[in-house]
Motif scaffolding. Structure first.
Motif, PDB file in Angstrom:
ATOM      1  N   GLN A 211       0.844  -1.190   0.000  1.00  6.85           N
ATOM      2  CA  GLN A 211       0.000   0.000   0.000  1.00  6.85           C
ATOM      3  C   GLN A 211       0.877   1.237   0.000  1.00  6.85           C
ATOM      4  O   GLN A 211       1.944   1.247   0.590  1.00  6.85           O
ATOM      5  N   ASP A 212       0.388   2.277  -0.687  1.00  6.04           N
ATOM      6  CA  ASP A 212       1.107   3.542  -0.623  1.00  6.04           C
ATOM      7  C   ASP A 212       0.626   4.334   0.600  1.00  6.04           C
ATOM      8  O   ASP A 212      -0.157   3.824   1.412  1.00  6.04           O
ATOM      9  N   ALA A 213       1.073   5.548   0.757  1.00  6.44           N
ATOM     10  CA  ALA A 213       0.755   6.352   1.934  1.00  6.44           C
ATOM     11  C   ALA A 213      -0.739   6.629   2.077  1.00  6.44           C
ATOM     12  O   ALA A 213      -1.235   6.821   3.183  1.00  6.44           O
ATOM     13  N   MET A 214      -1.458   6.616   0.960  1.00 10.83           N
ATOM     14  CA  MET A 214      -2.899   6.886   0.991  1.00 10.83           C
ATOM     15  C   MET A 214      -3.728   5.608   1.174  1.00 10.83           C
ATOM     16  O   MET A 214      -4.945   5.668   1.251  1.00 10.83           O
ATOM     17  N   GLY A 215      -3.079   4.465   1.218  1.00 19.28           N
ATOM     18  CA  GLY A 215      -3.776   3.196   1.387  1.00 19.28           C
ATOM     19  C   GLY A 215      -4.188   2.534   0.091  1.00 19.28           C
ATOM     20  O   GLY A 215      -4.889   1.531   0.094  1.00 19.28           O
ATOM     21  N   THR A 216      -3.754   3.083  -1.037  1.00 18.16           N
ATOM     22  CA  THR A 216      -4.077   2.504  -2.342  1.00 18.16           C
ATOM     23  C   THR A 216      -3.180   1.287  -2.596  1.00 18.16           C
ATOM     24  O   THR A 216      -1.976   1.360  -2.411  1.00 18.16           O
ATOM     25  N   PRO A 217      -3.772   0.162  -3.016  1.00 15.27           N
ATOM     26  CA  PRO A 217      -2.944  -1.016  -3.304  1.00 15.27           C
ATOM     27  C   PRO A 217      -1.978  -0.751  -4.460  1.00 15.27           C
ATOM     28  O   PRO A 217      -2.350  -0.141  -5.459  1.00 15.27           O
ATOM     29  N   VAL A 218      -0.745  -1.203  -4.309  1.00 15.72           N
ATOM     30  CA  VAL A 218       0.283  -1.055  -5.339  1.00 15.72           C
ATOM     31  C   VAL A 218       0.882  -2.432  -5.594  1.00 15.72           C
ATOM     32  O   VAL A 218       1.328  -3.091  -4.667  1.00 15.72           O
ATOM     33  N   ARG A 219       0.860  -2.860  -6.855  1.00 16.76           N
ATOM     34  CA  ARG A 219       1.448  -4.152  -7.216  1.00 16.76           C
ATOM     35  C   ARG A 219       2.755  -3.898  -7.937  1.00 16.76           C
ATOM     36  O   ARG A 219       2.805  -3.156  -8.907  1.00 16.76           O
ATOM     37  N   SER A 220       3.795  -4.533  -7.472  1.00 14.36           N
ATOM     38  CA  SER A 220       5.097  -4.375  -8.117  1.00 14.36           C
ATOM     39  C   SER A 220       5.380  -5.606  -8.977  1.00 14.36           C
ATOM     40  O   SER A 220       4.959  -6.715  -8.645  1.00 14.36           O
ATOM     41  N   ASN A 221       6.064  -5.397 -10.080  1.00 15.22           N
ATOM     42  CA  ASN A 221       6.473  -6.505 -10.933  1.00 15.22           C
ATOM     43  C   ASN A 221       7.870  -6.957 -10.557  1.00 15.22           C
ATOM     44  O   ASN A 221       8.750  -6.143 -10.318  1.00 15.22           O
TER      45      ASN A 221
END
Length: 108
Positions: free
Chosen positions: A19-29
């Motif tokens: 998650q980023d600072a705003m709580g949005t899911p982030v998927r890394s490759n």
């Protein structure tokens, strides 16, 4: 010469979700490997429907024989010459020689 012959092909796989600072899911490759191989366009499909035109281009990749986690799986990404392709599946497997992968080009 065959188009896309002896190109550097990079295989990446969707990795962990954070998650980023705003709580949005982030998927890394995660990059699995970079190897030499070749690819070529096989066919394209164009359909006209009520909402507009849909076109897809399908490619075949000829890669060295790979085992275990190095093996391409559906939804993995192949990057070559600045273009991203999504793996659909393995078409043909020749033990200890090569894999033939079917992929479609990604618009992203």
């Amino acid at each position: 010469m065959i188009p896309g012959f002896n190109a550097s092909i990079q295989l990446s796989r969707p990795g962990t979700i954070s998650q980023d600072a705003m709580g949005t899911p982030v998927r890394s490759n995660t990059v699995i490997w970079t190897k030499k191989g070749h690819y070529q366009k096989r066919y394209n499909i164009e359909n006209q429907n009520d909402t507009g035109r849909r076109a897809e281009e399908f490619y075949e990749f000829y890669l060295p024989f790979l085992t275990g986690t190095n093996r391409p799986a559906p939804d993995d990404k192949l990057v070559v010459h600045g273009k991203t392709f999504i793996v659909i599946g393995i078409l043909q497997e020749s033990l200890r020689h090569h894999l033939t992968i079917k992929a479609r080009i990604s618009e992203v």
